[in-house]
Structure formats: structure tokens, C-alpha cells
Design an enzyme around this catalytic site. Structure first.
Site: not given
Length: 172
Positions: A137, A13
Site C-alpha cells: 500500500e 490494497h
């Protein structure tokens, strides 16, 4: 590697802004190598269905993030992204984030790419829809254990598994 079968769907992330943390991400361009998204319910849980995106979710032609946010507010009444794209071709970059001085090539051997508009530091008051970062992501499609065709997220005991996510910055 693990000693017992387990679920395994790692991701990273990370926040990107090619113009620096003080700049808005809105004028930067984003291309995503995808013709469909993962449908989710009102709680953002995948339903097991793929769908063709409306214009506000279509990043194939590398539009500016701002132009897509403008479409998104018209289509859905929302000002942010938190969506999973099904990647089309492993032989092409999964995505490209571009600005006037360079571009970030995003590559993976996974089948999903989630974008999330974000302000990782909330120390200032922001105008709704202004973002200082974009999270990208790379992962196997979320909730794959419950949906046929989403990918294999079971790491078998004693069997090593490696995934590759690569981010390459190229200056102009």
C-alpha cells in the site's frame, strides 16, 4: 476535489504474486527504499515515532521474503508483516518485488509504503508463515493528522489534489 475540508489519504490494497496465485510469495525478493519504520503500539496505532528497523524488517538489499520471515520469527516470534515504511528517496523506486522471470517496480509520490503478508483466499489450510500474496500500500504515513512530520492529509475545499502510484512489471 471536495466542497469542505476533509481528511484524504487514499491507498490501494492490491495483492501481488509474480509467480501466480498457486505459488508461494516466500521465495520472491523484496526491496524497500527505506531506512526507518513507523512505530506502532500493541493495537497497530502509530505513536508518532520513527525507528531504524532490526534485520528482520530491513528490505534494502532485496532479500527473499522467506529469509526475512525466518528472521522475524527469531526476533519477534511473529510470522507475518503488517508494517509501514518511511520512504527515503522520491527519485528511486519505493520498492521492487522480484522473481526469476521479472520484477515489479513500485513508484509513488507519497511518503509511506505498507507491506502486509496475506492469503487473500482462505479456501485451503496453509502452513503458518506460507503466503500466497504480498500487499503493498502506497500512502501518506498513517495517522498523519495526529503527528507532525507525517505528511498533509487535509484536502482543502475547492483545491484539487492528485497522487500518483505506479506499478510497472518488467520481464527478464
Amino acid at each position: 476535489m471536495t466542497t469542505a475540508d476533509t481528511l484524504f489519504n487514499p491507498t490501494c490494497h492490491v495483492y501481488f504474486n509474480l509467480d501466480g496465485q498457486a505459488a508461494l510469495i516466500n521465495p520472491q525478493q523484496l526491496r524497500i527504499n527505506s531506512t526507518k519504520l513507523v512505530h506502532t503500539n500493541h493495537e497497530k496505532v502509530p505513536t508518532g515515532v520513527f525507528y531504524v528497523p532490526s534485520p528482520a524488517y530491513d528490505f534494502r538489499e532485496q532479500p527473499t521474503i522467506q529469509s526475512q520471515l525466518d528472521r522475524l520469527i527469531q526476533e519477534a516470534g511473529r510470522t507475518e508483516y503488517d508494517d509501514c515504511y518511511v520512504l527515503d528517496h522520491q527519485d528511486e523506486p519505493a520498492g521492487v518485488l522480484a522473481t526469476t522471470h521479472g520484477r515489479l517496480l513500485i513508484n509513488t509520490d507519497r511518503n509511506g509504503l505498507v507491506i502486509f503478508t496475506a492469503n487473500p483466499e482462505r479456501t485451503q489450510s496453509y502452513r503458518l508463515g506460507d503466503y500466497h500474496a504480498l500487499t503493498v500500500e502506497l500512502q501518506t504515513l498513517p495517522d498523519a493528522i495526529n503527528h507532525h512530520g507525517f505528511g498533509d492529509v487535509v484536502l482543502r475545499a475547492g483545491q484539487p489534489r492528485t497522487y500518483v502510484n505506479r506499478y510497472q512489471y518488467v520481464s527478464k
